[in-house]
Design an enzyme around this catalytic site. Structure first.
Site, PDB file in Angstrom:
ATOM      1  N   TYR A  32       0.807  -1.108   0.137  1.00 61.95           N
ATOM      2  CA  TYR A  32      -0.071  -0.056  -0.064  1.00 61.95           C
ATOM      3  C   TYR A  32       0.763   1.323   0.028  1.00 61.95           C
ATOM      4  CZ  TYR A  32       0.992   1.035   4.936  1.00 61.95           C
ATOM      5  OH  TYR A  32       1.496   1.470   6.123  1.00 61.95           O
ATOM      6  N   LYS A 145       6.674  -1.994   1.948  1.00 58.90           N
ATOM      7  CA  LYS A 145       5.346  -1.371   2.356  1.00 58.90           C
ATOM      8  C   LYS A 145       4.219  -2.153   2.410  1.00 58.90           C
ATOM      9  CE  LYS A 145       3.407   3.084   3.083  1.00 58.90           C
ATOM     10  NZ  LYS A 145       3.380   3.330   4.585  1.00 58.90           N
TER      11      LYS A 145
HETATM   12  N1  PMP Z   1       7.589   3.458   8.978  1.00 61.97           N
HETATM   13  C1  PMP Z   1       6.647   2.803   9.090  1.00 61.97           C
HETATM   14  C2  PMP Z   1       6.457   1.569   9.687  1.00 61.97           C
HETATM   15  C3  PMP Z   1       5.357   3.533   8.387  1.00 61.97           C
HETATM   16  O1  PMP Z   1       4.387   2.644   8.334  1.00 61.97           O
HETATM   17  C4  PMP Z   1       5.373   4.776   7.749  1.00 61.97           C
HETATM   18  C5  PMP Z   1       4.251   5.470   7.072  1.00 61.97           C
HETATM   19  N2  PMP Z   1       3.945   4.735   5.840  1.00 61.97           N
HETATM   20  C6  PMP Z   1       6.598   5.329   7.634  1.00 61.97           C
HETATM   21  C7  PMP Z   1       7.736   4.687   8.439  1.00 61.97           C
HETATM   22  C8  PMP Z   1       6.746   6.876   7.428  1.00 61.97           C
HETATM   23  O2  PMP Z   1       6.804   6.694   5.869  1.00 61.97           O
HETATM   24  P1  PMP Z   1       6.381   8.152   4.927  1.00 61.97           P
HETATM   25  O3  PMP Z   1       7.013   9.123   5.261  1.00 61.97           O
HETATM   26  O4  PMP Z   1       6.490   7.538   3.587  1.00 61.97           O
HETATM   27  O5  PMP Z   1       4.868   8.032   5.222  1.00 61.97           O
END
Ligand code: PMP
Length: 281
Positions: A32, A145
């Site tokens: 996602y 992700k």
């Molecule tokens: N680490 C994890 C485990 C996350 O789920 C997220 C949010 N998606 C992030 C870091 C931060 O990533 P981003 O800056 O791309 O939202």
């Protein structure tokens, strides 16, 4: 009535249906992305789509929709749902097949997306949040992700039950990341975060914070830190696409310094907002 997008069609959210045999539901076999919407416009959606491609490739799901098509869908969801400030969520699963663990021979990925309003600029949490430390119980590919997130569900539930906003996950005291954010500390004007590896997600916001720090002449050190170091740091903050940069003012029951947002944290948040406005206006 909110409209979502499912497998090529825009439909009312209440009419969108996915099979009980979808592997996203059966196995968490999917990935996602979440991108922010500011001023009615997607922020860094191109970077999120590059990461989507990496996640899909890592688990062998074909990337059947070009980035330009995703961008069109995501922007239309924001516009049609009247989301000026908020987020667009998208998910791709391996698809629908008889329940069997290995990849099905012939399967079409399930794709969907929706939009939600959320306060970003005037986030009430910008005055500082509390983190609760929890052991990181995840698998070895946290760089993907994935929608398989039971460990984060439990970590963030523990945080909420303990009156905290977010979990600070650690392995034997060494901080990995937040439940859904990357974590940072600041000491003597130097910003520090864990280096990229399969232990953490390569946050899009993390990348942007690194760029902003470099541009502002703020030194950065990519090195892991401990829970104890975070508690004793001059400043601590978290970053994510839908919270931008939020000051961490309490960890467990310990105030980080004065228990107030730090100067560099506030400077980086302001720089982040300035860049976000510039890119979305
Ligand atoms: N680490 C994890 C485990 C996350 O789920 C997220 C949010 N998606 C992030 C870091 C931060 O990533 P981003 O800056 O791309 O939202």
């Amino acid at each position: 009535m909110p409209v979502c997008w499912l497998n090529g069609s825009f439909v009312a959210e209440q009419d969108a249906q996915v099979s009980i045999f979808d592997r996203g539901l059966l196995f968490g076999d999917g990935v996602y992305e979440v991108a922010a919407v500011l001023n009615g416009t997607l922020l860094d959606a191109d970077r999120h789509l590059v990461r989507l491609g990496r996640s899909l490739a890592a688990i062998g799901i074909p990337n059947t929709q070009p980035a330009a098509a995703w961008l069109g869908v995501m922007q239309q969801l924001a516009t049609d749902n009247g989301v000026r400030e908020g987020l667009v969520y998208l998910q791709v699963t391996r698809g629908v097949a008889e329940r069997d663990f290995p990849f099905p021979a012939h399967v079409t990925p399930t794709m969907f997306a929706y939009a939600r309003p959320k306060l970003l600029r005037a986030d009430p949490n910008a005055s500082g949040v509390r983190l609760l430390t929890v052991p990181d119980m995840r698998w070895n590919r946290c760089d993907i992700k994935s929608t398989s997130m039971l460990a984060q569900v439990l970590a963030k539930q523990a945080a909420r039950a303990g009156g905290a906003f977010e979990a600070m996950m650690h392995e034997d005291g060494l901080v990995t990341e937040g439940g859904s954010s990357n974590l940072w500390i600041v000491n003597d004007g130097v910003v520090q975060t864990r280096p990229l590896s399969s232990d953490i997600l390569a946050g899009i916001t993390r990348d942007v914070v690194l760029e902003l720090a470099h541009a502002a002449g703020v030194p950065v050190r990519e090195r892991a830190f401990t829970v104890a170091q975070a508690k004793a740091a001059d400043e601590c903050f978290m970053s994510s696409a839908t919270s931008f940069i939020l000051p961490v003012t309490t960890i467990d029951h310990d105030a980080v310094r004065a228990g107030a947002p730090g100067a560099i944290t506030q400077r980086l948040r302001a720089a982040y907002l300035e860049r976000a406005d510039r890119l979305t206006q």
